[in-house]
Design an enzyme around this catalytic site. Sequence first.
Site, mmCIF file in Angstrom:
data_model
loop_
_atom_site.group_PDB
_atom_site.id
_atom_site.type_symbol
_atom_site.label_atom_id
_atom_site.label_comp_id
_atom_site.label_asym_id
_atom_site.label_seq_id
_atom_site.Cartn_x
_atom_site.Cartn_y
_atom_site.Cartn_z
ATOM 1 N N LYS A 185 59.430 34.647 52.179
ATOM 2 C CA LYS A 185 58.074 34.891 52.683
ATOM 3 C C LYS A 185 57.115 34.019 51.861
ATOM 4 O O LYS A 185 56.795 34.355 50.724
ATOM 5 C CB LYS A 185 57.765 36.388 52.534
ATOM 6 C CG LYS A 185 56.486 36.907 53.179
ATOM 7 C CD LYS A 185 55.238 36.364 52.647
ATOM 8 C CE LYS A 185 53.957 36.946 53.092
ATOM 9 N NZ LYS A 185 52.918 35.889 53.068
ATOM 10 N N GLU A 260 56.280 36.858 38.448
ATOM 11 C CA GLU A 260 55.651 35.765 37.699
ATOM 12 C C GLU A 260 54.192 35.780 38.113
ATOM 13 O O GLU A 260 53.864 35.448 39.261
ATOM 14 C CB GLU A 260 56.251 34.412 38.088
ATOM 15 C CG GLU A 260 57.654 34.169 37.605
ATOM 16 C CD GLU A 260 57.780 34.129 36.094
ATOM 17 O OE1 GLU A 260 56.762 33.871 35.407
ATOM 18 O OE2 GLU A 260 58.882 34.376 35.617
ATOM 19 N N CYS A 294 49.748 28.311 37.284
ATOM 20 C CA CYS A 294 49.806 29.496 36.409
ATOM 21 C C CYS A 294 49.764 29.051 34.963
ATOM 22 O O CYS A 294 49.326 29.783 34.086
ATOM 23 C CB CYS A 294 51.095 30.273 36.618
ATOM 24 S SG CYS A 294 51.387 30.660 38.313
ATOM 25 N N GLN A 341 39.775 30.202 47.556
ATOM 26 C CA GLN A 341 39.843 29.702 46.192
ATOM 27 C C GLN A 341 38.467 29.200 45.761
ATOM 28 O O GLN A 341 37.988 29.507 44.678
ATOM 29 C CB GLN A 341 40.827 28.534 46.119
ATOM 30 C CG GLN A 341 42.227 28.926 45.837
ATOM 31 C CD GLN A 341 42.313 29.532 44.458
ATOM 32 O OE1 GLN A 341 42.460 30.754 44.356
ATOM 33 N NE2 GLN A 341 42.214 28.747 43.416
ATOM 34 N N GLU A 393 41.518 35.280 34.488
ATOM 35 C CA GLU A 393 42.102 34.108 35.136
ATOM 36 C C GLU A 393 41.191 33.633 36.270
ATOM 37 O O GLU A 393 40.809 34.415 37.139
ATOM 38 C CB GLU A 393 43.487 34.422 35.695
ATOM 39 C CG GLU A 393 44.151 33.167 36.254
ATOM 40 C CD GLU A 393 45.541 33.410 36.819
ATOM 41 O OE1 GLU A 393 45.699 34.348 37.605
ATOM 42 O OE2 GLU A 393 46.452 32.637 36.477
HETATM 43 C C1 UN1 Z 1 53.224 27.653 38.302
HETATM 44 O O1 UN1 Z 1 52.094 27.241 38.183
HETATM 45 O O2 UN1 Z 1 53.440 28.803 38.697
HETATM 46 O O3 UN1 Z 1 55.182 24.117 34.136
HETATM 47 C C2 UN1 Z 1 54.442 26.822 38.064
HETATM 48 C C3 UN1 Z 1 54.547 23.691 35.105
HETATM 49 C C4 UN1 Z 1 55.258 23.502 36.407
HETATM 50 C C5 UN1 Z 1 55.447 24.796 37.105
HETATM 51 C C6 UN1 Z 1 54.191 25.597 37.263
HETATM 52 N N1 UN1 Z 1 56.539 22.893 36.140
HETATM 53 O O4 UN1 Z 1 53.348 23.433 35.017
#
Ligand code: UN1
Length: 503
Positions: A185, A260, A294, A341, A393
């Site tokens: 999904k 995550e 992230c 966003q 965040e």
């Molecule tokens: C993410 O933003 O969830 O380490 C992953 C990094 C990438 C992966 C990011 N290889 O910035």
Amino acid sequence: MRAGEGSIVSSSVEEYGLFVNGKWVVPPGAGRFETINPTNREPVGSFVAARAADVTAAVEAAHKAFPAWRDLPAPRRGQFLRSAARILKERKAEIGRIVTREMGKVLPEGLGDVQEAIDFVEYMDGEGRRLLGETVPSELTSKFCLTVRQPKGVVACITPWNFPTAIPNWKIAAALISGNTVVFKPASNTARCAAEVVKVYEDAGLPPGVLNLVTGAGGTVGTALVEDPRVRAVSFTGGVETGRDVYVRGAQRLKMVHLELGGKNPQIVMDDANLPLALEGILFGAFGTSGQRCTATSRLILQAGIYDRFLEMLVRRLETFRVGDPLDPATDMGPVASADQERKILEYIEIGRREARLVRGGEKLTGGLYDRGFFVAPTIFETRHGTRISKEEIFGPVLSVIKVADYAEAVRVANDVDYGLSSSIYTRDVSRAFRAIEDLEAGITYINAPTIGAEIQLPFGGIKNTGNGGREAGTAAIEEFTEVKTVFVDYSDKLQKAQIDTA
Ligand code: UN1
């Protein structure tokens, strides 16, 4: 998919179905939604808004396909991954452009997204020849003790829009090599990228039902998936609020839920750092992917001795930093991914204007190309630690710069947030660098490198509100998608009692 094989090509925008039991299907009466290019709002694709019954059909297909897939030896499952990796390589340039078109990251990063998928799928093909267990001695004679890894069954992979080919592949390839079947999904605004990922596996010849795609609203599709009793594990990457909902629903059904979630990642620059290097690091870490990783750097923690100089270097460097069309090689930063966003980031910028000092940017960009898409200026605030922009965040190109007196304060500030994904320190002092590896509360620490750019052969994940303890990528990816079975083989031909006969 090719015309005549489930796709309905309209004059304006290509229409995609769900992928269930090896076929692209459009359930009768289903609604549709479109994705758009965040650079110019042009449509990219039209997708099915699946309903709960459509999700049930996909889970059913995965459930039926499971026994045969589980029984296929892992190295042979790997052959499908090898084909998928080859197709991804052949189509890298094309799919990389689709990533940029649908999500807005600059083309080298769109290509990098696909490369990360290729790297991981190839790596998982190799893992199919290991799926390591343990062999350990027994306390009894003529007895053998070992562990083996077994698949969980049907697993749900729920993925975000910011790495629309890499993250789905992190999950799908690990789940498949481990012997699970998958219902996938994706985030709605990158559904076209998701369809391309699925097409790659279709073209690799994956048996029907082993990988299924359901598109549509999280509240409907995600919830139905998490609540279906046949789905034994859920792997989710996304926001904290949704992650918590998925976790709670999964917990009620005693499912393994892998999360995550967010980050508020710091880059610390000490007085003794290589400043030009730290400058390149912060530009890539904070403004790469328009700050929508992230792992993006959202806090720059500067020691007092270099504070003024480094901030000035950063502001000067940003004068030649180009925001624009992500397909143009001259562009450093593209748009943010969606209207939602943009709205959220601009709201945080307003909050920042009230509580901190705006140094640069701080606005929606307008005029020419900017008027058609979602462009936000790279934004820098000087702030004390503790403001909302320094702790929450934002997931956009907004950087909080914080002054600290010394290493101890840098670590205290770095750690005093709810998240713990990535972290970075620039220093030439090797002892301090090693000290920081121990002190920084995060799943990932970089020394003299930015907070983004993790490699796929190592575990990826974080602590605190970033997740619930698991890790993706590396060998940890296999742990996420397997159960450990402990096996005792007694070949002594007599009853041997552990703990009793050995006392
Ligand atoms: C993410 O933003 O969830 O380490 C992953 C990094 C990438 C992966 C990011 N290889 O910035």
